[in-house]
Write a protein that holds these residues in place. Structure first.
Motif, short mmCIF file in Angstrom:
data_model
loop_
_atom_site.label_atom_id
_atom_site.label_comp_id
_atom_site.label_asym_id
_atom_site.label_seq_id
_atom_site.Cartn_x
_atom_site.Cartn_y
_atom_site.Cartn_z
N LEU A 295 0.84 -1.19 0.00
CA LEU A 295 0.00 0.00 0.00
C LEU A 295 0.88 1.24 0.00
O LEU A 295 0.62 2.21 -0.72
CB LEU A 295 -0.87 -0.03 1.25
N GLU A 296 1.92 1.21 0.80
CA GLU A 296 2.78 2.38 0.90
C GLU A 296 3.67 2.53 -0.34
O GLU A 296 3.98 3.64 -0.76
CB GLU A 296 3.63 2.28 2.16
N GLU A 297 4.06 1.40 -0.89
CA GLU A 297 4.94 1.47 -2.06
C GLU A 297 4.20 1.89 -3.32
O GLU A 297 4.72 2.64 -4.14
CB GLU A 297 5.58 0.10 -2.32
N ARG A 298 2.99 1.38 -3.50
CA ARG A 298 2.33 1.54 -4.80
C ARG A 298 1.00 2.28 -4.77
O ARG A 298 0.49 2.65 -5.82
CB ARG A 298 2.06 0.16 -5.41
N GLY A 299 0.39 2.41 -3.61
CA GLY A 299 -0.94 3.00 -3.58
C GLY A 299 -2.01 1.93 -3.76
O GLY A 299 -1.71 0.80 -4.14
N TYR A 300 -3.24 2.30 -3.53
CA TYR A 300 -4.32 1.33 -3.49
C TYR A 300 -4.55 0.65 -4.84
O TYR A 300 -4.59 -0.58 -4.93
CB TYR A 300 -5.62 2.01 -3.05
N ASN A 301 -4.69 1.43 -5.88
CA ASN A 301 -5.04 0.83 -7.17
C ASN A 301 -3.93 -0.07 -7.71
O ASN A 301 -4.21 -1.07 -8.37
CB ASN A 301 -5.34 1.93 -8.20
N ASP A 302 -2.71 0.30 -7.47
CA ASP A 302 -1.60 -0.47 -8.03
C ASP A 302 -1.14 -1.60 -7.10
O ASP A 302 -0.13 -2.24 -7.37
CB ASP A 302 -0.41 0.45 -8.34
N MET A 303 -1.86 -1.82 -6.05
CA MET A 303 -1.56 -2.96 -5.21
C MET A 303 -2.49 -4.11 -5.57
O MET A 303 -3.68 -4.02 -5.34
CB MET A 303 -1.76 -2.60 -3.73
#
Lengths: 194, 194, 194, 194
Positions: free
Chosen positions: C30-38
């Motif tokens: 979540l912290e690395e990529r954000g919600y949509n990209d996780m």
DNA sequence: GAGTAACCGAGACGGTACGTCACGTCTTCTG
DNA sequence: CAGAAGACGTGACGTACCGTCTCGGTTACTC
């Protein structure tokens, strides 16, 4: 060998009926609409599945088409006899059956329309088929059924070539037994020992 | 006829150099990328013009390609001699020159990829070419150079067919004078009077 | 209650370490990529497990995220003192700790991205948390620490609201003790009896 | 400046009505279905156009949404008076109008759901809006309407923050004039000179 | 200690959206 | 009227993810 590997495969197995349904739908649509106007979405719909399932099996549209039309790799074992006349006739007949269908023409469009590199890879299949034909002709030459000075590579192109020509000219319809007999007659006269 | 109309045409005349540039760019890109991966935008860019100018000249991509590759309609007057051996050889040579180029293969893809009705229209051109070949063979038959019982339609397919076969198998490279001579030799042996 | 049921559950028990590994991987990604990209596939891979195991535990992606980020439901028992200044400061601090993490922002996205009906269900949790805050403020009002004419619902929104604002503006970094002290000071001045 | 460049632009101009139709359809669908369930295909259909036309104008779905909901960049010039009470109230009202719409919430989902790097770029817009608010508060502080020791950054977060809080809690409905008046009252009491 | 129920992993499945690309048409300005 | 630029609608492509499912195999409690 591949069988052995399959046994150890994890996960949900593929639905074999989908393979058949997709291939059947592909051939139908190819004949109805031609290569360019056949969309994978339409194939999926007619096969009662999704495009995802198609892409899981084949890398691209052209690969699907190539497989659907020319997949029958085992069935090309035309009976080899001691009579080269019979053999050549059956090879011509085999080529005609393979190519004189609307779907076959569409498949060729797909394969040849690919970018060069992919095309080369795929055409090795055709090359191998061609090699088998040449090998057989060479054996007939060894037996003395074909004149010793005949180039069997050229002879091979006299078997599938005329069929291709008719198909592309749009007149595959008259590739019948009479046509085949006439072709074989001329070719045999040209290569048999004098 | 079209020429006559052009003379009286009002407005800015077409830039004739664009015709050549577009055709040249088309053939280049066809050979580099194949039919499907050649976009008209790319053609326009390489020709230093715009797609508008292309569509002003040709109705569609396949039409452009067909014209670019097979446009030379007048040059097929292969000298007709009294010697059928010479004539057949020159016809094979002509077919080879026409077809044994990467661009020709791509053009066939474009034509065959069209929907059926358009394709039929275009293939009449091929049919006419074929008719000329058959007529010539019939004259040779009348002269007694070809056996009376030979079906000249089948014989015609023995001239272009083998070339097509080599092209599609990817091995147009070895369609050279020796190959042609060998082909003509076999075919002639098959059809000459006994 | 659920605990009691668990004791009697037959079959192989769940691997408790997976719960932790999944939650940890969720927060990291979540912290690395954000919600949509996780993607859940990525979560599963990093946690060393499979998506099946995830779906066995949570009904959907948003539910997993909501749980992973806000699951610590018992720890919100901020000590209630007799001093409203201390209490408000600790509530702001609690909100800041909850929200001023990149993953919290992502979790909000997941929850708000749900369709309306699911969202309403989940937002009751927030409403309950809010209710606890308001109750506490009301008690302080009863004790005379807060002016009688203050609407405690509005006051409650002055506690979490500013933190939310900083988080969404992207500057959660400067939500430190000094910031909190300044905020509490202003709010207290606004609500304490004159 | 940009205007000057536009004058020299070649080619068919964009259909300005499409911009409006797309934006309107976006907001409608955002309110009806929420961010995740709003597809660009649906937007295109309702706007009477195609997805291509949308992608020609905006790079992605989230960019379209951000523009559609928060594009009105010029209208935030809330009248600045000499009375900080009036100004703060109007700023709160402005924030409420901006944020207390279902579409605004959906837009936040889209923006925050993006991968981190894109998000940072976009949040500068919010930072600039925030800067304008702080500047105004600083001027009020200079005039002596606000206590000298108040951190205007914290004060700024007391204006938009509570509104955000209500929106996310799902209760934007009761953000009415009374609510705003109560909020402004508390905040003013907290910051006005003693 | 055999059964059984639920777990685990891998991976296929249908569905849906995304963003890209090409075609062929159109609209505007400039020569 | 030609040319260049670039918008437009249509429609396909191939990818990605979600949430469900099916399979072979494993682990613990129960009888």
């Amino acid at each position: 060998m591949e069988q052995a590997l399959k046994i150890e495969r994890a996960g949900r197995p593929r639905d074999a009926r989908l393979d058949d349904a997709i291939v059947a739908a592909t051939i139908e649509l190819l004949e109805e609409r031609g290569y360019n106007d056949m969309s994978l979405a339409a194939v999926a719909e007619r096969a009662g599945t999704s495009t995802t399932a198609i892409y899981r099996r084949w890398k691209s549209k052209s690969e699907l088409v190539a497989h659907a039309v020319f997949r029958t790799e085992g069935d090309d074992v035309v009976a080899e006899t001691d009579n080269i006349a019979v053999d050549i006739a059956s090879m011509v007949r085999w080529a005609a059956e393979k190519l004189a269908r609307p779907a076959a023409l569409a498949a060729v469009v797909g394969i040849l329309g690919e970018s060069r590199s992919e095309r080369v890879a795929r055409s090795t299949a055709a090359a191998m088929a061609s090699k088998r034909v040449i090998d057989r002709l060479n054996r007939a030459k060894d037996r003395g059924e074909i004149r010793a000075d005949v180039d069997t590579r050229v002879l091979a192109s006299l078997i599938a070539g005329p069929v291709l020509n008719e198909v592309f000219a749009g007149g595959a319809a008259h590739v019948n037994e009479r046509w085949i007999a006439e072709l074989v007659s001329i070719v045999l006269d040209g290569v048999r020992p004098r």
